[in-house]
Design an enzyme around this catalytic site. Structure first.
Site, short mmCIF file in Angstrom:
data_model
loop_
_atom_site.label_atom_id
_atom_site.label_comp_id
_atom_site.label_asym_id
_atom_site.label_seq_id
_atom_site.Cartn_x
_atom_site.Cartn_y
_atom_site.Cartn_z
N SER A 1 0.83 -1.20 0.00
CA SER A 1 0.00 0.00 0.00
C SER A 1 0.86 1.25 0.00
O SER A 1 1.95 1.27 0.57
CB SER A 1 -0.88 -0.01 1.26
OG SER A 1 -1.48 1.26 1.45
N TYR B 1 -1.85 -0.40 10.76
CA TYR B 1 -2.15 -1.06 9.47
C TYR B 1 -0.98 -0.85 8.52
O TYR B 1 -0.42 -1.79 7.96
CB TYR B 1 -3.45 -0.52 8.86
CG TYR B 1 -3.49 -0.73 7.37
CD1 TYR B 1 -3.22 0.33 6.49
CD2 TYR B 1 -3.72 -1.98 6.84
CE1 TYR B 1 -3.20 0.12 5.12
CE2 TYR B 1 -3.70 -2.20 5.47
CZ TYR B 1 -3.43 -1.14 4.62
OH TYR B 1 -3.40 -1.34 3.27
N LYS C 1 2.08 -3.49 6.73
CA LYS C 1 2.48 -3.58 5.32
C LYS C 1 3.99 -3.36 5.19
O LYS C 1 4.68 -4.06 4.46
CB LYS C 1 1.72 -2.53 4.48
CG LYS C 1 0.24 -2.80 4.34
CD LYS C 1 -0.05 -4.10 3.60
CE LYS C 1 -1.55 -4.29 3.36
NZ LYS C 1 -1.87 -5.56 2.69
C1 WQD Z 1 -9.25 9.85 0.70
C2 WQD Z 1 -9.51 11.35 0.90
C3 WQD Z 1 -9.81 11.97 3.18
C4 WQD Z 1 -13.59 9.75 3.74
C5 WQD Z 1 -6.58 4.94 2.82
C6 WQD Z 1 -5.48 4.13 3.42
C7 WQD Z 1 -4.69 3.46 2.34
C8 WQD Z 1 -5.61 2.69 1.44
C9 WQD Z 1 -6.68 3.60 0.87
C10 WQD Z 1 -5.66 0.42 2.18
C11 WQD Z 1 -8.75 11.94 2.08
C12 WQD Z 1 -11.10 12.20 2.38
C13 WQD Z 1 -12.42 10.28 3.19
C14 WQD Z 1 -14.65 10.62 4.09
C15 WQD Z 1 -13.34 12.49 3.34
N1 WQD Z 1 -6.22 1.63 2.16
N2 WQD Z 1 -12.30 11.63 3.00
N3 WQD Z 1 -14.48 11.97 3.88
O1 WQD Z 1 -6.89 7.90 3.53
O2 WQD Z 1 -6.14 8.28 1.11
O3 WQD Z 1 -6.07 5.99 2.07
O4 WQD Z 1 -7.39 4.15 1.98
O5 WQD Z 1 -4.71 0.04 1.57
O6 WQD Z 1 -3.78 2.58 2.97
O7 WQD Z 1 -4.59 5.01 4.12
O8 WQD Z 1 -8.25 7.03 1.56
O9 WQD Z 1 -10.61 7.19 0.94
O10 WQD Z 1 -10.00 7.25 3.41
O11 WQD Z 1 -9.48 9.22 1.96
O12 WQD Z 1 -13.21 13.73 3.16
O13 WQD Z 1 -15.75 10.21 4.58
O14 WQD Z 1 -10.89 11.53 1.15
O15 WQD Z 1 -9.59 13.03 4.09
O16 WQD Z 1 -8.38 13.26 1.75
P1 WQD Z 1 -6.80 7.41 2.11
P2 WQD Z 1 -9.66 7.62 2.01
#
Ligand code: WQD
Length: 344
Positions: free
Chosen positions: A124, A148, A152
């Site tokens: 990841s 998490y 990885k």
């Molecule tokens: C994306 C953007 C949030 C939810 C994570 C893990 C990574 C991988 C993918 C496993 C950010 C914003 C999110 C919400 C929001 N997982 N957001 N409201 O954090 O980039 O990555 O998921 O492998 O390891 O770290 O993904 O989709 O949670 O967030 O505003 O309800 O959307 O702040 O900017 P992220 P995400």
């Protein structure tokens, strides 16, 4: 190649199993259904037009894993199985280290004992968590900010040491950015168990009426519209990246990392707008405080995969929004309530 796919019933696993079949390989699914559904396997078989060998089991049962590898006659393994919720990992670190790290050690022991030394590992972009870089190449210094991500990183280090100890190992460490979207058929897709942690499934559930609005975590980031920027990669492109890595493995002894991303960044608000266009629905949102641990921007430099794996993402945000909406509107509650009838 005959390929054991651990976690092959999951979101990325199911799309990869379909891509493996379409590329002429023979995937076998090993899954404990902790965060996946047998219905997904039925639907992949429907799309593939053939049955898929399925073994229900748990990587924490070392004897069972060894039995699977001893009789399976596998050429390679693609290892998806693991827990992946960042927030949950902070609350339950031991469960994450046990499931992800001990589970992987059991798998590697069984592979080594049975002479299977070709491995594609689901890593990841979270391993770049402390780099501070907004655009990531594989040679960046690695560091993580949650259990998490640390599982990885630890598994990547285990794989590096294993490959250094025995030249017969060929290992691809695939660093995913933000997997999103669904197969164009709308028959398989992302089906989070509880309230979605990730942006796309949450937006998708707002569009289908399961959630009343989206909380945008932070509107004051140093980005064009103030909201977070990420590299959203279509899961069908991601699946193709796994097939490309599997097929390139013989050329790459040792353990080697490849980023699987588009190389393009999109903001949270751009995702919302794209989803509104695709669904014709309004996505109400409220900008709230930043989420602890989030970075402003994280986008892949995918050039190594393009050059070495002859792979690049073909789909963009409009494709993602269209395919995500198609999956969600056809499956408002994911795979549950499916009576197993393929035409359900
Ligand atoms: C994306 C953007 C949030 C939810 C994570 C893990 C990574 C991988 C993918 C496993 C950010 C914003 C999110 C919400 C929001 N997982 N957001 N409201 O954090 O980039 O990555 O998921 O492998 O390891 O770290 O993904 O989709 O949670 O967030 O505003 O309800 O959307 O702040 O900017 P992220 P995400």
């Amino acid at each position: 190649m005959r390929v054991l796919t651990t976690g092959g019933a999951g979101y990325i696993g199911s799309h990869t199993v379909l891509a493996l079949i379409e590329a002429g390989h023979e995937p076998v699914i090993f899954d404990n259904f902790d965060n996946s559904s047998p219905e997904a396997v039925r639907r992949v078989a429907e799309l593939a037009g053939r049955d898929i060998e399925l073994i229900e089991g748990d990587l924490l049962d070392a004897d069972a894993v060894d039995r699977v590898l001893s009789v399976g006659n596998f050429d390679a393994v693609i290892h998806f199985a693991g827990l992946k919720a960042v927030g949950e990992s902070t609350a339950q670190p031991l469960r994450y280290y046990r499931t992800n790290v001990v589970g992987t050690l059991n798998l590697l022991d069984a592979m080594q004992a049975n002479g299977v030394c070709q491995l594609v590992f689901s890593s990841s972009a979270t391993v770049y968590g402390t780099s501070g870089a907004s655009r990531c190449a594989e040679d960046l210094p690695l560091g993580t900010t949650n259990p998490y991500g640390t599982t990885k990183l630890q598994i990547e280090q285990i794989l590096d040491d294993l490959a250094a100890s025995d030249p017969s190992w060929h290992v691809a460490k695939l660093r995913y950015f933000n997997p999103v979207g669904a197969h164009a058929s709308g028959r398989i897709g992302e089906d989070p168990r509880d309230i979605p942690n990730n942006l796309m499934p949450y937006v998708s559930q707002v569009a289908v009426g399961r959630r009343d609005h989206l909380s945008v975590y932070g509107g004051d980031y140093p980005t064009p519209d103030g909201t977070g920027v990420r590299d959203f990669i279509h899961v069908v492109d991601l699946a193709a990246g796994h097939v490309a890595a599997l097929e390139a493995l013989p050329e790459f002894p040792g353990a080697r990392a490849w980023n699987l991303g588009t190389g393009e960044g999109n903001s949270v608000l751009e995702v919302v707008r794209a989803f509104e266009r695709a669904s014709g629905k309004s996505i109400p949102f409220e900008i709230v405080d930043r989420r602890p641990g989030d970075v402003a921007e994280l986008v892949a430099d995918p050039s190594r995969a393009r050059v070495e794996l002859h792979w690049k993402a073909e789909r963009g945000l409009e494709d993602v929004a269209r395919d995500s909406w198609n999956w969600q509107r056809n499956n408002p509650f994911g795979y549950e309530n499916s009576d197993g009838d393929a035409d359900a």
